[in-house]
Design a protein around this motif. Structure first.
Motif, PDB file in Angstrom:
ATOM      1  N   GLY A 122     -21.111  37.468 -18.758  1.00  0.00           N
ATOM      2  CA  GLY A 122     -21.652  38.783 -19.060  1.00  0.00           C
ATOM      3  C   GLY A 122     -20.984  39.436 -20.244  1.00  0.00           C
ATOM      4  N   ALA A 123     -21.670  40.448 -20.779  1.00  0.00           N
ATOM      5  CA  ALA A 123     -21.140  41.196 -21.916  1.00  0.00           C
ATOM      6  C   ALA A 123     -19.794  41.785 -21.536  1.00  0.00           C
ATOM      7  N   ASP A 124     -18.835  41.625 -22.407  1.00  0.00           N
ATOM      8  CA  ASP A 124     -17.469  42.111 -22.175  1.00  0.00           C
ATOM      9  C   ASP A 124     -16.826  41.523 -20.924  1.00  0.00           C
ATOM     10  N   GLY A 125     -17.341  40.375 -20.452  1.00  0.00           N
ATOM     11  CA  GLY A 125     -16.736  39.705 -19.306  1.00  0.00           C
ATOM     12  C   GLY A 125     -17.121  40.286 -17.960  1.00  0.00           C
TER      13      GLY A 125
ATOM     14  N   PRO B 193     -18.067  34.529 -11.941  1.00  0.00           N
ATOM     15  CA  PRO B 193     -17.014  35.554 -11.799  1.00  0.00           C
ATOM     16  C   PRO B 193     -16.879  36.484 -13.008  1.00  0.00           C
ATOM     17  N   THR B 194     -16.628  37.744 -12.715  1.00  0.00           N
ATOM     18  CA  THR B 194     -16.281  38.717 -13.746  1.00  0.00           C
ATOM     19  C   THR B 194     -14.851  38.423 -14.177  1.00  0.00           C
ATOM     20  N   ILE B 195     -14.614  38.398 -15.489  1.00  0.00           N
ATOM     21  CA  ILE B 195     -13.261  38.149 -15.986  1.00  0.00           C
ATOM     22  C   ILE B 195     -12.661  39.388 -16.647  1.00  0.00           C
ATOM     23  N   ALA B 196     -13.482  40.397 -16.897  1.00  0.00           N
ATOM     24  CA  ALA B 196     -12.982  41.636 -17.505  1.00  0.00           C
ATOM     25  C   ALA B 196     -11.977  42.300 -16.574  1.00  0.00           C
TER      26      ALA B 196
END
Length: 109
Positions: free
Chosen positions: A49-52, A59-62
């Motif tokens: 996804g945009a900006d993690g 998984p979200t990495i932001a």
């Protein structure tokens, strides 16, 4: 008195022209450095996804810690952590690139 060939106008002109030919072209852009971390991070946003911030099951990495992200990426790269695609994506990146990617996404909130 005989003139020295060094003092001749022809030699002086040739010397100046040779120097000008060897000088850098001021219109020439500076040498390109490697890609920026933002450019490298674009490889991640298609899935994470945009900006993690993942919109789905990836998984979200932001906002994760940089150490956590870097450790996982190095595990994917070495094959220690099994994956379907992450190992192939991260394989060409150097440790410094991985650290920069990790810092980049850790800073995203």
């Amino acid at each position: 008195m005989k003139k020295s060939w060094i003092a001749s106008p022809a030699f002086a002109a040739a010397f100046v022209l040779a120097g000008a030919a060897l000088a850098e072209d001021p219109a020439k852009p500076p040498p390109q450095e490697g890609p920026t971390v933002e450019t490298i991070a674009r490889n991640c946003t298609g899935c994470h996804g945009a900006d993690g911030k993942s919109p789905g099951s990836v998984p979200t990495i932001a906002g994760k810690s940089a150490d956590w992200i870097a450790h996982r990426l190095m595990q994917f790269r070495s094959g220690e952590r099994p994956s379907t695609i992450m190992g192939r994506i991260i394989k060409p990146f150097a440790d410094e690139d991985i650290r920069n990617i990790a810092d980049y996404f850790a800073a995203k909130k």
